[in-house]
Scaffold this motif. Structure first.
Motif, PDB file in Angstrom:
ATOM      1  N   TYR A  36       0.851  -1.176   0.000  1.00  0.00           N
ATOM      2  CA  TYR A  36       0.000   0.000   0.000  1.00  0.00           C
ATOM      3  C   TYR A  36       0.893   1.235   0.000  1.00  0.00           C
ATOM      4  CZ  TYR A  36      -4.413  -2.406   0.893  1.00  0.00           C
ATOM      5  OH  TYR A  36      -5.536  -3.191   0.781  1.00  0.00           O
ATOM      6  N   HIS A  43      -5.155   9.205   1.586  1.00  0.00           N
ATOM      7  CA  HIS A  43      -5.437   7.946   2.254  1.00  0.00           C
ATOM      8  C   HIS A  43      -4.581   6.822   1.691  1.00  0.00           C
ATOM      9  CE1 HIS A  43      -8.016   8.258  -1.326  1.00  0.00           C
ATOM     10  NE2 HIS A  43      -7.844   6.960  -1.410  1.00  0.00           N
ATOM     11  N   LEU A 100     -10.976 -12.480   5.761  1.00  0.00           N
ATOM     12  CA  LEU A 100     -10.633 -11.771   4.538  1.00  0.00           C
ATOM     13  C   LEU A 100     -10.518 -10.295   4.862  1.00  0.00           C
ATOM     14  CD1 LEU A 100     -10.229 -12.726   1.648  1.00  0.00           C
ATOM     15  CD2 LEU A 100     -12.598 -12.131   1.187  1.00  0.00           C
TER      16      LEU A 100
ATOM     17  N   TYR B  33     -14.085  -2.410   7.844  1.00  0.00           N
ATOM     18  CA  TYR B  33     -12.994  -2.702   8.774  1.00  0.00           C
ATOM     19  C   TYR B  33     -12.596  -1.430   9.519  1.00  0.00           C
ATOM     20  CZ  TYR B  33     -12.432  -6.548   5.427  1.00  0.00           C
ATOM     21  OH  TYR B  33     -12.642  -7.622   4.605  1.00  0.00           O
ATOM     22  N   TYR B  35      -9.182  -0.057  11.586  1.00  0.00           N
ATOM     23  CA  TYR B  35      -7.779  -0.244  11.918  1.00  0.00           C
ATOM     24  C   TYR B  35      -7.337   0.943  12.776  1.00  0.00           C
ATOM     25  CZ  TYR B  35      -6.931  -4.031   8.556  1.00  0.00           C
ATOM     26  OH  TYR B  35      -6.934  -5.237   7.887  1.00  0.00           O
ATOM     27  N   PHE B  45      -5.218  -4.073  12.827  1.00  0.00           N
ATOM     28  CA  PHE B  45      -6.621  -4.474  12.699  1.00  0.00           C
ATOM     29  C   PHE B  45      -7.335  -4.389  14.047  1.00  0.00           C
ATOM     30  CE2 PHE B  45     -10.190  -6.908  11.211  1.00  0.00           C
ATOM     31  CZ  PHE B  45     -10.546  -7.744  12.263  1.00  0.00           C
ATOM     32  N   TYR B  48     -13.889  -6.279  12.108  1.00  0.00           N
ATOM     33  CA  TYR B  48     -14.393  -6.488  10.753  1.00  0.00           C
ATOM     34  C   TYR B  48     -15.890  -6.771  10.810  1.00  0.00           C
ATOM     35  CZ  TYR B  48     -15.534  -9.756   6.882  1.00  0.00           C
ATOM     36  OH  TYR B  48     -16.122 -10.427   5.841  1.00  0.00           O
ATOM     37  N   ASP B  56     -15.456 -10.442  13.077  1.00  0.00           N
ATOM     38  CA  ASP B  56     -14.178 -10.671  13.752  1.00  0.00           C
ATOM     39  C   ASP B  56     -13.838  -9.418  14.549  1.00  0.00           C
ATOM     40  OD1 ASP B  56     -11.582 -11.135  14.596  1.00  0.00           O
ATOM     41  OD2 ASP B  56     -10.806 -11.696  12.627  1.00  0.00           O
ATOM     42  N   SER B  58     -11.596  -9.602  17.151  1.00  0.00           N
ATOM     43  CA  SER B  58     -10.483 -10.057  17.972  1.00  0.00           C
ATOM     44  C   SER B  58      -9.361  -9.035  18.098  1.00  0.00           C
ATOM     45  CB  SER B  58      -9.934 -11.369  17.436  1.00  0.00           C
ATOM     46  OG  SER B  58      -9.460 -11.195  16.120  1.00  0.00           O
ATOM     47  N   GLY B  59      -9.393  -7.997  17.276  1.00  0.00           N
ATOM     48  CA  GLY B  59      -8.354  -6.982  17.345  1.00  0.00           C
ATOM     49  C   GLY B  59      -8.646  -5.851  18.319  1.00  0.00           C
ATOM     50  N   LYS B  97     -17.436  -7.396  -0.597  1.00  0.00           N
ATOM     51  CA  LYS B  97     -17.346  -8.809  -0.240  1.00  0.00           C
ATOM     52  C   LYS B  97     -15.922  -9.234   0.117  1.00  0.00           C
ATOM     53  CE  LYS B  97     -21.321 -10.162  -3.061  1.00  0.00           C
ATOM     54  NZ  LYS B  97     -21.801 -11.019  -4.163  1.00  0.00           N
ATOM     55  N   GLY B  98     -15.201  -8.378   0.836  1.00  0.00           N
ATOM     56  CA  GLY B  98     -13.895  -8.766   1.334  1.00  0.00           C
ATOM     57  C   GLY B  98     -12.786  -8.774   0.295  1.00  0.00           C
ATOM     58  N   GLY B  99     -12.959  -8.058  -0.792  1.00  0.00           N
ATOM     59  CA  GLY B  99     -11.876  -7.929  -1.763  1.00  0.00           C
ATOM     60  C   GLY B  99     -10.929  -6.813  -1.372  1.00  0.00           C
ATOM     61  N   GLU B 100     -10.474  -6.039  -2.352  1.00  0.00           N
ATOM     62  CA  GLU B 100      -9.544  -4.942  -2.075  1.00  0.00           C
ATOM     63  C   GLU B 100     -10.124  -3.991  -1.047  1.00  0.00           C
ATOM     64  OE1 GLU B 100      -8.403  -2.770  -5.555  1.00  0.00           O
ATOM     65  OE2 GLU B 100      -7.763  -1.020  -4.409  1.00  0.00           O
ATOM     66  N   LEU B 101      -9.299  -3.553  -0.117  1.00  0.00           N
ATOM     67  CA  LEU B 101      -9.727  -2.587   0.890  1.00  0.00           C
ATOM     68  C   LEU B 101      -9.556  -1.175   0.368  1.00  0.00           C
ATOM     69  CD1 LEU B 101      -8.274  -3.957   4.247  1.00  0.00           C
ATOM     70  CD2 LEU B 101     -10.353  -4.562   3.044  1.00  0.00           C
ATOM     71  N   PHE B 103      -9.482   2.551   1.833  1.00  0.00           N
ATOM     72  CA  PHE B 103      -9.345   3.221   3.113  1.00  0.00           C
ATOM     73  C   PHE B 103      -9.857   4.653   3.061  1.00  0.00           C
ATOM     74  CE2 PHE B 103      -6.952   0.496   5.960  1.00  0.00           C
ATOM     75  CZ  PHE B 103      -6.449  -0.475   5.109  1.00  0.00           C
ATOM     76  N   GLY B 104     -10.358   5.122   4.207  1.00  0.00           N
ATOM     77  CA  GLY B 104     -10.644   6.526   4.391  1.00  0.00           C
ATOM     78  C   GLY B 104      -9.391   7.255   4.832  1.00  0.00           C
TER      79      GLY B 104
END
Lengths: 115, 112
Positions: A36, A43, A100, B33, B35, B45, B48, B56, B58-59, B97-101, B103-104
């Motif tokens: 990234y 961003h 994911l 997500y 972070y 993380f 999610y 999830d 857990s983070g 659907k959990g592909g490329e993230l 970000f803001g």
């Protein structure tokens, strides 16, 4: 615990110099790999990714990265940098079969390119 | 706008106060997500969401941190009894659907 190491914290280059940023990870299972980039004031954006197949991955703006499984490495390269490449670069790993989009990031490398 | 929107962009608060950070994801993205990026570190993380549910969490570092996404779109990260160690940039990302993230720009939290 998963760790991602970026050994170069700050790299300074002149325009047209070649770039290689190191990234190593510690997870022994199957991984997805990412670089990234964060330009000043912007961003995080995806530069390139590796999921499977050809271990040499080409991304945007002339960047490429090579996955070497035996070395747990995914180094980022560019043959000739430009002033506009000045940014912070983050290597990230996700575990195949895990959540994911749950990425483990390195601490980043600040690249400064002088015109 | 077309990107992930986070508000506020900056928040300064006093130790012990309650804080809410908001994330408006890209329209149609089902995955969201959170972070956290501390100074000099890469993003870590936190949680999610797939739709309305936390798939999830857990983070999350402790029970002072909580996040919701009641209608499957906007999400709010809530921090109770803030501590100075909570100071960081809180990043939200969304994904189809959990592909490329995507970000803001983050919400910078400073706890005095």
């Amino acid at each position: 615990a998963q760790s991602v190491s970026q050994h170069n914290h700050h790299v300074i280059l002149s325009e047209a110099a070649s770039l290689e940023l190191g990234c190593n990870y510690s997870y022994g299972g199957t991984v997805n790999l990412f670089w990234y980039v964060q330009y000043p004031g912007q961003h995080l954006q995806l530069l390139l990714k590796y999921f499977s197949g050809d271990p040499l991955v080409k991304g945007i703006k002339g960047f490429e990265a090579e996955f070497i499984k035996s070395k747990f490495s995914f180094n980022l390269r560019k043959p000739s940098v430009q002033w506009s490449d000045t940014a912070e670069y983050f290597c990230a790993v996700s575990h195949r079969g895990s959540t994911l989009g749950r990425l483990y990031f390195g601490r980043g490398t600040q690249l400064t390119v002088w015109p | 706008g077309a990107g992930v929107s986070q508000t506020p962009s900056n928040k300064v608060t006093e130790k012990g106060k309650y804080v809410e950070l908001r994330c408006d994801p890209i329209s149609g993205h089902t995955a969201l997500y959170w972070y956290r990026q501390s100074l000099g570190q890469g993003p870590e993380f936190l949680i999610y969401f797939q739709g309305t549910g936390a798939a999830d969490d857990s983070g999350l570092p402790n029970d002072r941190f909580f996040a919701v996404r009641p209608e499957g779109s906007v999400s709010t990260l809530k921090i109770q009894r803030t501590e100075r160690g909570d100071s960081a940039v809180y990043l939200c990302a969304s994904s189809p659907k959990g592909g490329e993230l995507f970000f803001g720009e983050g919400s910078r939290l400073t706890v005095l």
